[in-house]
Design a protein around this motif. Structure first.
Motif, PDB file in Angstrom:
ATOM      1  N   ARG A  49      56.468  38.984  66.459  1.00  0.00           N
ATOM      2  CA  ARG A  49      55.025  39.209  66.541  1.00  0.00           C
ATOM      3  C   ARG A  49      54.643  39.914  67.835  1.00  0.00           C
ATOM      4  N   CYS A  82      57.114  47.635  59.572  1.00  0.00           N
ATOM      5  CA  CYS A  82      57.549  46.254  59.744  1.00  0.00           C
ATOM      6  C   CYS A  82      57.128  45.339  58.612  1.00  0.00           C
ATOM      7  N   VAL A  84      56.451  41.238  58.730  1.00  0.00           N
ATOM      8  CA  VAL A  84      56.470  40.047  59.567  1.00  0.00           C
ATOM      9  C   VAL A  84      56.398  38.814  58.666  1.00  0.00           C
ATOM     10  N   GLU A  85      57.417  37.997  58.712  1.00  0.00           N
ATOM     11  CA  GLU A  85      57.547  36.782  57.900  1.00  0.00           C
ATOM     12  C   GLU A  85      57.687  37.079  56.411  1.00  0.00           C
ATOM     13  N   ASN A  86      56.583  37.378  55.743  1.00  0.00           N
ATOM     14  CA  ASN A  86      56.665  37.680  54.319  1.00  0.00           C
ATOM     15  C   ASN A  86      56.069  39.057  54.105  1.00  0.00           C
ATOM     16  N   ASP A  88      53.318  41.227  53.112  1.00  0.00           N
ATOM     17  CA  ASP A  88      51.913  40.872  52.966  1.00  0.00           C
ATOM     18  C   ASP A  88      51.276  41.812  51.957  1.00  0.00           C
TER      19      ASP A  88
END
Lengths: 308, 330
Positions: A49, A82, A84-86, A88
């Motif tokens: 992040r 990118c 980030v995590e899942n 989106d």
């Protein structure tokens, strides 16, 4: 190929009194696939992040393709794709509309790349269906297509193998390798060491917010000793023979790990000699395996034996 | 160029989410229900009076209001309101103006004058509360903020899109209230006279010395214009709450509580004068046009407009400061 795309220096993040990320430093070159490894909660996502400007670092420098993220956040981020995590995504829009929305934010070139990106991730036949109907693997692939829209110099993927089946993981591996061969720098985080070992050129291992080990995967995995495991017809007979060949004279030939197996440390020359000796002695050799240590072994040895 | 694209994206998302359409659907259903109820009420009154002559009806109404004026339970604010109704009725009788003349345009007037305190702000709030918080709850905010577009620009596009949606909502409310109520009352009434120029004195007494009439279409332009202004204020406040709490459900809860508290306060807090600074008691701007006394004495048209403007600007500033600086955590 030696051009440094991402450079991270002395990155710290403190939230209230708690230090989440402590002095993280690494760099990624063009064409390199870089693995960022660590257990869940080690600070991987916080670091990512910070790399993409969602969180402000407490201190430290991030430079992306020559642009300092703090001073020129927009210029720096225009070089980044990118997840980030899942991935989106808007479930009520179709895959195409999701890509189109993002492309509109990033200018006409990105709009022109929608079809190409769709083809790259093999979603062409379902792209006009609502994302709500996609499987996790398809969402993951659409997320990658989103990340590729700006034709980034740096691709950041957080746990990209989540939700992929073994075939999908293999496909992703080839796909990322192709992108890297085209000169893209790729940053991948994961808590699955075995996967990363096959995929990455170099790694950084993080634990409790600190980098505990960095290096090329090839160097890290050959660091450890040259253990050889023999499976033979008559271990009792083979044991004294092997004992005369072991390279390190203080080492020992031991039974195991399996039934009818013997283990010892040996050089390649010694293995060849021992094979001849055993065959003339009439002992059948079924299998000789040189054990390479895995990233997991390396990780465990650097962090005092905690499991992932 | 990108900014226009961003706005188009935001409007597009809201329409594809069907939240806007659901709001419109509810609005239409309510208008139909209200029209039907009003029609029934008018018929019932006609039966009770035994005549369809509006003079008789107005006369009856004035005398029943006058009775209530002598009630020991009426507060001074209520008395001022009754006083205003009575003087309005007397003026109408004297100038031969039928206040009950049916028509879709008259329904539009009532709908906007009454709806602006609670109903229409509710609809605005439902749309506005979702604007920012939904991106946080679905995680898509990470995607919006990592594309090399500044945070300020992303938020500004959302605000502009919201204002456009509010304009669309009000436009739809106007069209729907005309089209649907016309089925019940007929599509006429644009030229009916509407009374203007009431002055509420500091003692709460309504002065009708300067009353004049304007055609109803002019009044409608004014009341919808004021309604739009009120809706923008509500939108700005909801937008701030949506940015701060990051959850659609909580931000809707907070705004709903505030709006309902506002209507309750308008009815109850006549003696707590500091309440007049709250934005939610200043919503009935059209009340200053048609002569209803303000909920709290000392409030004027200019005061209410200023109060709403200050609150809206403050809300927008807070939204931007928080959104641009905040760490986006999981």
């Amino acid at each position: 190929m030696e051009e440094i795309i991402l450079s991270v220096r002395g990155l710290h993040k403190r939230i209230r009194r708690k230090v989440i990320v402590k002095d993280v430093t690494f760099s990624i070159k063009a064409g390199e696939i870089f693995g960022f490894l660590g257990p869940n909660g080690a600070g991987k996502t916080t670091t990512i992040r910070m790399l993409v400007g969602l969180i402000r670092p407490t201190s430290g420098e991030i430079t992306i393709n020559g642009w300092n993220l703090r001073k020129h956040p927009l210029r720096a981020m225009q070089n980044v794709g990118c997840i980030v995590e899942n991935p989106d995504l808007y479930p009520y829009l179709t895959g195409y509309e999701n890509l189109h929305q993002l492309a509109l934010m990033q200018g006409p070139e990105a709009v022109g790349r929608i079809d190409e990106a769709t083809k790259l991730v093999h979603l062409t036949h379902r792209i006009h269906e609502k994302v709500g109907t996609y499987s996790l693997g398809m969402k993951q692939r659409l997320g990658i297509a989103q990340a590729l829209l700006p034709n980034p110099k740096l691709l950041i993927l957080d746990e990209p193998t989540n939700g992929l089946d073994p075939a999908g993981i293999r496909e992703l591996r080839t796909f990322l390798r192709e992108l890297a061969n085209g000169g893209m720098a790729i940053f991948i985080s994961s808590h699955l060491l075995a996967e990363i070992e096959l995929l990455c050129d170099s790694v950084a291992m993080i634990r409790d917010g600190q980098v505990v080990q960095t290096g090329k995967v090839a160097d890290l995995t050959t660091l450890s000793t040259a253990q050889v495991v023999w499976r033979v017809s008559n271990p009792e007979m083979a044991l004294p023979v092997l004992r005369t060949f072991i390279s390190n004279k203080s080492g020992e030939v031991v039974h195991g790990p399996g039934d009818g197996q013997l283990s010892c440390a040996m050089t390649e020359e010694d293995v060849a000699g021992a094979v001849q000796k055993l065959q003339t002695a009439g002992c059948k050799i079924y299998e000789i395996v040189r054990k390479r240590s895995t990233l997991e072994d390396v990780f465990l040895s650097t962090t005092g034996g905690d499991t992932l | 160029m990108t900014f226009l694209n961003l706005i188009a994206n935001e409007v597009n998302k809201m329409l594809r989410k069907r939240r806007f359409q659901v709001v419109l659907l509810i609005l239409c259903a309510l208008i139909a229900v209200f029209s039907y109820a009003e029609k029934q009420a008018a018929t019932a009154v006609m039966h009770q009076l035994g005549t369809s002559d509006w003079h008789a009806r107005l006369q009856q109404e004035i005398s029943s209001e006058a009775n209530f004026l002598n009630s020991p339970f009426a507060s001074s604010a209520e008395k001022a309101g009754i006083q205003a109704t009575i003087s309005e009725g007397q003026y109408e009788l004297a100038h031969n103006i039928n206040p009950y003349a049916p028509g879709a345009a008259s329904f539009m007037k009532t709908f906007m004058d009454e709806g602006i305190t609670l109903l229409i702000p509710m609809f605005v709030m439902v749309i506005a509360s979702d604007m920012v918080s939904s991106e946080f709850s679905s995680g898509t905010v990470k995607m919006l903020l990592t594309r090399g577009v500044s945070r300020g620009k992303v938020l500004a596009s959302k605000l502009v899109a919201l204002f456009l949606l509010v304009a669309m909502l009000l436009g739809a409310a106007a069209v729907a209230s005309y089209a649907i109520s016309g089925l019940f009352f007929g599509y006429q009434g644009w030229d009916l006279p509407v009374l203007m120029g009431f002055h509420t004195t500091s003692t709460g007494y309504v002065d009708i010395g300067h009353v004049f009439t304007i055609p109803q279409w002019q009044y409608l332009l004014m009341t919808f214009g004021l309604g739009f202004f009120v809706c923008l204020s509500i939108a700005s406040l909801s937008f701030m709450v949506s940015t701060l709490v990051q959850s659609t459900a909580s931000s809707m809860g907070i705004m709903m509580a505030a709006l309902i508290a506002g209507t309750l306060l308008s009815a109850l807090a006549t003696s707590w004068t500091a309440a007049k600074y709250l934005p939610v008691v200043n919503l009935q701007l059209s009340g200053y046009l048609n002569g209803s006394p303000p909920p709290i004495s000392g409030m004027t048209f200019a005061f209410s407009v200023e109060d709403l403007t200050v609150w809206s600007i403050a809300a927008i500033v807070v939204s931007f400061v928080v959104f641009v600086r905040r760490d986006v955590m999981g």
